[in-house]
Scaffold this active site. Structure first.
Site, PDB file in Angstrom:
ATOM      1  N   ASP A   1     -12.863  -6.337   5.424  1.00  0.00           N
ATOM      2  CA  ASP A   1     -11.474  -6.775   5.651  1.00  0.00           C
ATOM      3  C   ASP A   1     -11.490  -8.251   6.046  1.00  0.00           C
ATOM      4  OD1 ASP A   1      -8.774  -6.928   6.319  1.00  0.00           O
ATOM      5  OD2 ASP A   1      -8.674  -4.885   6.986  1.00  0.00           O
TER       6      ASP A   1
ATOM      7  N   GLU B   1       0.824  -1.211   0.000  1.00  0.00           N
ATOM      8  CA  GLU B   1       0.000   0.000   0.000  1.00  0.00           C
ATOM      9  C   GLU B   1       0.860   1.265   0.000  1.00  0.00           C
ATOM     10  OE1 GLU B   1      -3.936  -1.132   2.487  1.00  0.00           O
ATOM     11  OE2 GLU B   1      -2.038  -1.489   3.471  1.00  0.00           O
TER      12      GLU B   1
HETATM   13  O1  GCO Z   1      -5.058  -5.668   6.924  1.00  0.00           O
HETATM   14  C1  GCO Z   1      -5.202  -5.762   5.711  1.00  0.00           C
HETATM   15  O2  GCO Z   1      -5.901  -6.560   5.174  1.00  0.00           O
HETATM   16  C2  GCO Z   1      -4.442  -4.784   4.874  1.00  0.00           C
HETATM   17  O3  GCO Z   1      -3.125  -5.173   4.868  1.00  0.00           O
HETATM   18  C3  GCO Z   1      -4.622  -3.416   5.465  1.00  0.00           C
HETATM   19  O4  GCO Z   1      -3.690  -2.509   5.050  1.00  0.00           O
HETATM   20  C4  GCO Z   1      -6.013  -2.882   5.403  1.00  0.00           C
HETATM   21  O5  GCO Z   1      -6.821  -3.697   6.174  1.00  0.00           O
HETATM   22  C5  GCO Z   1      -6.579  -2.633   4.038  1.00  0.00           C
HETATM   23  O6  GCO Z   1      -6.003  -1.527   3.476  1.00  0.00           O
HETATM   24  C6  GCO Z   1      -8.061  -2.449   4.039  1.00  0.00           C
HETATM   25  O7  GCO Z   1      -8.623  -3.228   3.083  1.00  0.00           O
HETATM   26 ZN    ZN Z   2      -7.079  -7.858   6.250  1.00  0.00          ZN
END
Ligand code: GCO
Ligand code: ZN
Length: 299
Positions: free
Chosen positions: A204, A121
């Protein structure tokens, strides 16, 4: 009257807490800090917290056998031996994509370790699109690629009858289902089960409960939601005191408590001051539903 109670239970503040998992034999909660590059083992009864530092962002951890775990680390699958704090690489993925790393992963009911990748990211939830894939690590340490063109590979779980695979690619804002063949690990017939609303924000991590309902952690949505896969409806929302809710699992006695991870990366000073518990692990009691034990990697 609701008797739901939410407590921040683990003192350490994580950058991106993820992959919570109950290890019944030890009575411990396993989890990772992805960008903090650590795997944790925490015993709620004694409050004993153990850590192993690793050499790359660690997306997920799963059970293997006593004292050893399978990890999705950087772009490698590895075996982590807790005693000597060592990680042995057993397979590589995405070797043509040096900016990729593993994210969430979970063992399927057949003992295979599923884990997906994403581009690193630039800031939370901002990635080069379509770079990730969903991989499966088999017991003989060979790897299957299920599909590519994933943005942020995230939560997964399987229905109680093992016939459905649930999957989240976060930036699709959707919880998807596939038909699942547990004898071959084949997936087919992808469809959207639930689309997140604006306030729920990004899906998530996820886990299934003993009634076959799905719990989804809502990143930037400050909540976990319970989805009925039969109807595709949200049947419960539990709000947390932080926005960056990353994943959830059931644990504790008879899997009657829910543990929720959260993140602190990507918050400015004001936001962080408003939500000082960001990065904590939360325990939710009083949900009146239990989870199921995690599966163990067969390799
Ligand atoms: O934990 C995760 O899955 C990713 O590594 C994170 O950086 C954030 O949760 C994601 O950006 C949101 O989707
Ligand atoms: Zn995650």
């Amino acid at each position: 009257m609701s008797s739901i109670k939410i407590e921040c239970v683990m003192g350490e503040k994580l950058r991106i807490g993820e992959s919570p998992l109950w290890e019944e034999k030890e009575g411990t909660l396993l989890f990772v800090d992805i960008t903090g590059q650590k795997v944790y083992r925490w015993n709620p009864a004694s409050n004993n917290l153990q850590t192993v530092s690793v050499e790359a962002p660690v997306g997920s951890v799963a059970l293997r056998n006593s004292g050893s775990y399978v990890v999705a680390l950087g772009n490698k699958f590895g075996i982590l031996k807790w005693e000597d704090q060592s990680v042995t690489t057993i397979a590589h993925v995405d070797e043509d994509k040096p900016n990729n790393r593993f994210n969430d992963g979970k063992v399927d009911p057949g003992g295979r370790f599923f884990a997906g990748t994403m581009a690193q990211e630039l800031q939370p939830a901002v990635v080069e699109r379509n770079q990730g894939s969903l991989f499966v690590l088999l017991a003989d340490h060979s790897v299957i690629t299920h599909f590519d063109k994933v943005d942020i590979s995230n939560g997964m779980d399987w229905s109680l009858d093992h016939k459905t695979f649930f999957y989240i690619d976060s930036l699709s804002y959707s919880v998807d289902a596939f038909d699942y063949d547990v004898t071959t690990a084949n997936i087919s017939n992808r469809r959207c089960l639930y689309r997140l609303g604006k306030e729920e924000c990004l899906p998530d991590g996820m886990c299934i409960d003993i009634e076959g309902k799905l719990w989804i952690a809502c990143y930037n949505g400050g909540r976990v939601i319970r989805i009925d896969p039969e109807t595709g409806k949200n049947i419960q929302t539990v709000k947390l005191p932080v926005d960056k809710v990353t994943s959830c699992c059931f644990g504790g006695k008879d899997y009657s408590e829910m543990y929720v991870t959260s993140a602190s990366d990507g918050m400015d000073d004001q936001w962080a001051a408003r939500q000082p518990q960001s990065g904590c692990i939360f325990k939710i009691t009083g949900l009146n539903v239990k989870g199921i034990p995690p599966y163990t990697f067969a390799g």
